[in-house]
Enzyme design. Structure first.
Site, PDB file in Angstrom:
ATOM      1  N   ASP A 168      42.948  55.215  48.703  1.00  0.00           N
ATOM      2  CA  ASP A 168      41.901  56.225  48.883  1.00  0.00           C
ATOM      3  C   ASP A 168      42.469  57.429  49.631  1.00  0.00           C
ATOM      4  O   ASP A 168      42.160  58.575  49.314  1.00  0.00           O
ATOM      5  CB  ASP A 168      40.721  55.616  49.661  1.00  0.00           C
ATOM      6  CG  ASP A 168      40.240  54.335  49.005  1.00  0.00           C
ATOM      7  OD1 ASP A 168      39.867  54.389  47.832  1.00  0.00           O
ATOM      8  OD2 ASP A 168      40.276  53.274  49.660  1.00  0.00           O
ATOM      9  N   HIS A 196      36.369  50.167  51.705  1.00  0.00           N
ATOM     10  CA  HIS A 196      37.021  50.530  50.446  1.00  0.00           C
ATOM     11  C   HIS A 196      36.005  50.291  49.332  1.00  0.00           C
ATOM     12  O   HIS A 196      36.003  49.269  48.664  1.00  0.00           O
ATOM     13  CB  HIS A 196      38.282  49.688  50.217  1.00  0.00           C
ATOM     14  CG  HIS A 196      38.804  49.821  48.810  1.00  0.00           C
ATOM     15  ND1 HIS A 196      39.352  50.982  48.334  1.00  0.00           N
ATOM     16  CD2 HIS A 196      38.815  48.967  47.774  1.00  0.00           C
ATOM     17  CE1 HIS A 196      39.690  50.830  47.072  1.00  0.00           C
ATOM     18  NE2 HIS A 196      39.360  49.608  46.698  1.00  0.00           N
TER      19      HIS A 196
HETATM   20  P1  NDP Z   1      44.424  43.202  39.407  1.00  0.00           P
HETATM   21  O1  NDP Z   1      45.811  42.831  39.737  1.00  0.00           O
HETATM   22  O2  NDP Z   1      44.197  44.406  38.557  1.00  0.00           O
HETATM   23  O3  NDP Z   1      43.562  43.391  40.750  1.00  0.00           O
HETATM   24  C1  NDP Z   1      43.629  42.466  41.794  1.00  0.00           C
HETATM   25  C2  NDP Z   1      42.607  42.801  42.845  1.00  0.00           C
HETATM   26  O4  NDP Z   1      42.898  44.063  43.420  1.00  0.00           O
HETATM   27  C3  NDP Z   1      41.173  42.894  42.314  1.00  0.00           C
HETATM   28  O5  NDP Z   1      40.320  42.254  43.244  1.00  0.00           O
HETATM   29  C4  NDP Z   1      40.917  44.389  42.311  1.00  0.00           C
HETATM   30  O6  NDP Z   1      39.562  44.687  42.517  1.00  0.00           O
HETATM   31  C5  NDP Z   1      41.685  44.778  43.526  1.00  0.00           C
HETATM   32  N1  NDP Z   1      41.860  46.195  43.752  1.00  0.00           N
HETATM   33  C6  NDP Z   1      41.851  46.754  44.964  1.00  0.00           C
HETATM   34  N2  NDP Z   1      41.987  48.056  44.915  1.00  0.00           N
HETATM   35  C7  NDP Z   1      42.054  48.362  43.640  1.00  0.00           C
HETATM   36  C8  NDP Z   1      42.161  49.561  42.968  1.00  0.00           C
HETATM   37  N3  NDP Z   1      42.178  50.712  43.611  1.00  0.00           N
HETATM   38  N4  NDP Z   1      42.249  49.539  41.650  1.00  0.00           N
HETATM   39  C9  NDP Z   1      42.210  48.374  41.007  1.00  0.00           C
HETATM   40  N5  NDP Z   1      42.083  47.194  41.599  1.00  0.00           N
HETATM   41  C10 NDP Z   1      41.990  47.183  42.901  1.00  0.00           C
HETATM   42  O7  NDP Z   1      43.665  41.981  38.761  1.00  0.00           O
HETATM   43  P2  NDP Z   1      44.157  40.955  37.642  1.00  0.00           P
HETATM   44  O8  NDP Z   1      42.904  40.348  37.140  1.00  0.00           O
HETATM   45  O9  NDP Z   1      45.146  41.564  36.707  1.00  0.00           O
HETATM   46  O10 NDP Z   1      44.965  39.886  38.474  1.00  0.00           O
HETATM   47  C11 NDP Z   1      44.413  39.099  39.454  1.00  0.00           C
HETATM   48  C12 NDP Z   1      45.259  37.861  39.549  1.00  0.00           C
HETATM   49  O11 NDP Z   1      44.888  37.196  40.723  1.00  0.00           O
HETATM   50  C13 NDP Z   1      45.075  36.884  38.380  1.00  0.00           C
HETATM   51  O12 NDP Z   1      46.337  36.570  37.837  1.00  0.00           O
HETATM   52  C14 NDP Z   1      44.439  35.668  39.046  1.00  0.00           C
HETATM   53  O13 NDP Z   1      44.892  34.469  38.487  1.00  0.00           O
HETATM   54  C15 NDP Z   1      44.955  35.832  40.447  1.00  0.00           C
HETATM   55  N6  NDP Z   1      44.223  35.166  41.503  1.00  0.00           N
HETATM   56  C16 NDP Z   1      44.987  34.472  42.366  1.00  0.00           C
HETATM   57  C17 NDP Z   1      44.437  33.810  43.410  1.00  0.00           C
HETATM   58  C18 NDP Z   1      45.317  33.063  44.302  1.00  0.00           C
HETATM   59  O14 NDP Z   1      46.498  33.381  44.373  1.00  0.00           O
HETATM   60  N7  NDP Z   1      44.805  32.055  44.985  1.00  0.00           N
HETATM   61  C19 NDP Z   1      42.975  33.834  43.665  1.00  0.00           C
HETATM   62  C20 NDP Z   1      42.255  34.640  42.714  1.00  0.00           C
HETATM   63  C21 NDP Z   1      42.877  35.287  41.686  1.00  0.00           C
HETATM   64  P3  NDP Z   1      38.521  44.924  41.339  1.00  0.00           P
HETATM   65  O15 NDP Z   1      38.293  43.578  40.678  1.00  0.00           O
HETATM   66  O16 NDP Z   1      37.316  45.448  42.042  1.00  0.00           O
HETATM   67  O17 NDP Z   1      39.169  45.929  40.415  1.00  0.00           O
END
Ligand code: NDP
Length: 344
Positions: A168, A196
């Site tokens: 941001d 955020h």
């Molecule tokens: P991303 O990598 O695109 O995003 C991950 C997180 O970052 C989301 O919560 C997203 O929020 C957030 N975020 C924060 N700031 C921003 C921003 N400015 N723009 C975009 N995103 C932002 O998500 P993916 O779905 O590609 O990947 C998530 C991964 O996490 C998956 O592979 C899943 O399996 C894994 N995961 C792992 C966990 C663990 O290790 N225990 C637990 C949960 C998930 P928003 O959704 O609001 O865009």
């Protein structure tokens, strides 16, 4: 006998990255391995946490690509599906993975789904990370997820859990530079306050552009208070949604850059200039104690301190009160759901 190479290199740093199979994780890890976060003199060990089977598979694929890059600073890559193992010996935690907001999901559902993830990870960090662990939470709702993690980590000072608002901050810098036809490097003392989320407050009233008050420079470009409240603030606060609309997917590389910049400043210093970070409030600037809110902070020698030199006028106070109220509501909601631990 040490070679001159090993003499100039620092001790390896262990970084645990969650959500390593996701988009932001993918955009982050190659830059860390290339030395862009901790510098070209610091070897890194990556520990990747993911969910089986798909997340773990994606992380395995990314690890193969990391291997193919033959990064000189990358000492090891290990993949885990168990948080306690993943955080073993971690000096840095980059908590990127989070439960996505899916269609029809209420805010309470999202807080609940993430509460389970972040309370487990906070407890794991407390049990197995290194004593100097520093954590940045990227996964949304980042501020409250960081608060939940901190509340479940009795052996880690809560100030070490922070939330990402540097993206941001960068967005605000870029918009202000474009509006005044200046360079981002000319702009100092900008700040993001609060959550955020769309309620965040990007503050230009304390900002300086090439040594002059930003407000005066803006006026010279025909931009008054109405432009600040009607154009600039919503543009920065809703930039994520605009990216989704135009790109057809959420911000990835810019979020990764924000996370890398956040950690780099925290560890290597911010050069005496304030940057924005979501940190635990102890009541500074009247922000209620015990929430993780964005503030301007100055980082030095692995520590950060909230910059107390900002002036808050009535205009700013109104915005700060609103975003702080949202954080208090989120805190209340997770408390009601029984997701807050006792160590805050
Ligand atoms: P991303 O990598 O695109 O995003 C991950 C997180 O970052 C989301 O919560 C997203 O929020 C957030 N975020 C924060 N700031 C921003 C921003 N400015 N723009 C975009 N995103 C932002 O998500 P993916 O779905 O590609 O990947 C998530 C991964 O996490 C998956 O592979 C899943 O399996 C894994 N995961 C792992 C966990 C663990 O290790 N225990 C637990 C949960 C998930 P928003 O959704 O609001 O865009």
């Amino acid at each position: 006998m040490f070679t001159s190479d090993s003499q100039s290199q620092k001790k390896p740093v262990t970084i645990t990255l969650t959500g390593a199979g996701g988009q932001i994780g993918y955009a982050t890890m190659f830059r860390i391995a290339a030395g862009e976060m901790l510098g070209a003199d610091t070897p890194v060990r990556l520990r990747l946490l993911e969910i089986p089977p798909r997340g773990v598979k994606a992380a395995e694929g990314a690890a193969m690509e990391l291997e193919d890059c033959a990064f000189e600073l990358l000492e090891s890559v290990d993949i885990f599906d168990d948080p306690q193992q993943a955080f073993e010996g971690a000096n840095i935690g980059m908590l990127i993975g989070a439960h996505p907001r899916t269609a029809g999901m209420e805010r309470a559902d999202l807080l609940e789904a993430n509460g389970a993830i972040f309370s487990q990870q906070g407890a794991a960090i407390s049990k197995s990370a290194a004593d100097d662990i520093k954590v940045v939470v990227v996964g949304n709702p980042a501020n409250t997820n960081a608060l939940i993690a901190a509340s479940h980590a009795p052996d880690v000072p809560s100030e070490r859990f922070t939330a990402l608002t540097r993206l941001d901050h960068h967005r605000a810098l870029a918009q202000l530079a474009a509006a005044t036809n200046t360079r981002v490097s000319d702009i100092k003392k900008l700040a993001i306050w609060g959550n955020h989320s769309a309620s965040q407050y990007p503050d230009v009233f304390n900002a300086r552009i090439a040594g002059r008050a930003a407000r005066g420079v803006l006026r010279e470009h025909g931009k008054d208070e109405q432009w600040i409240s009607g154009v600039f603030i919503p543009k920065v606060a809703k930039r994520g949604a605009e990216i989704i609309e135009v790109r057809g997917g959420s911000s990835v590389a810019s979020a990764a850059h924000g996370a890398i910049s956040h950690m780099r400043s925290w560890i290597l210093g911010s050069g005496g200039e304030p940057v924005s970070m979501g940190v635990l409030s102890a009541g500074q600037y009247g922000v209620t104690e015990g929430i993780i809110s964005s503030f301007p902070v100055i980082c030095d020698n692995g520590c950060y301190e909230i910059d107390n030199s900002y002036e808050i006028d009535e205009f700013s106070q109104k915005y700060i009160d609103k975003t702080v109220q949202e954080l208090l509501d989120e805190k209340e909601a997770v408390k009601t759901l029984g997701l807050l631990g006792e160590s805050l």
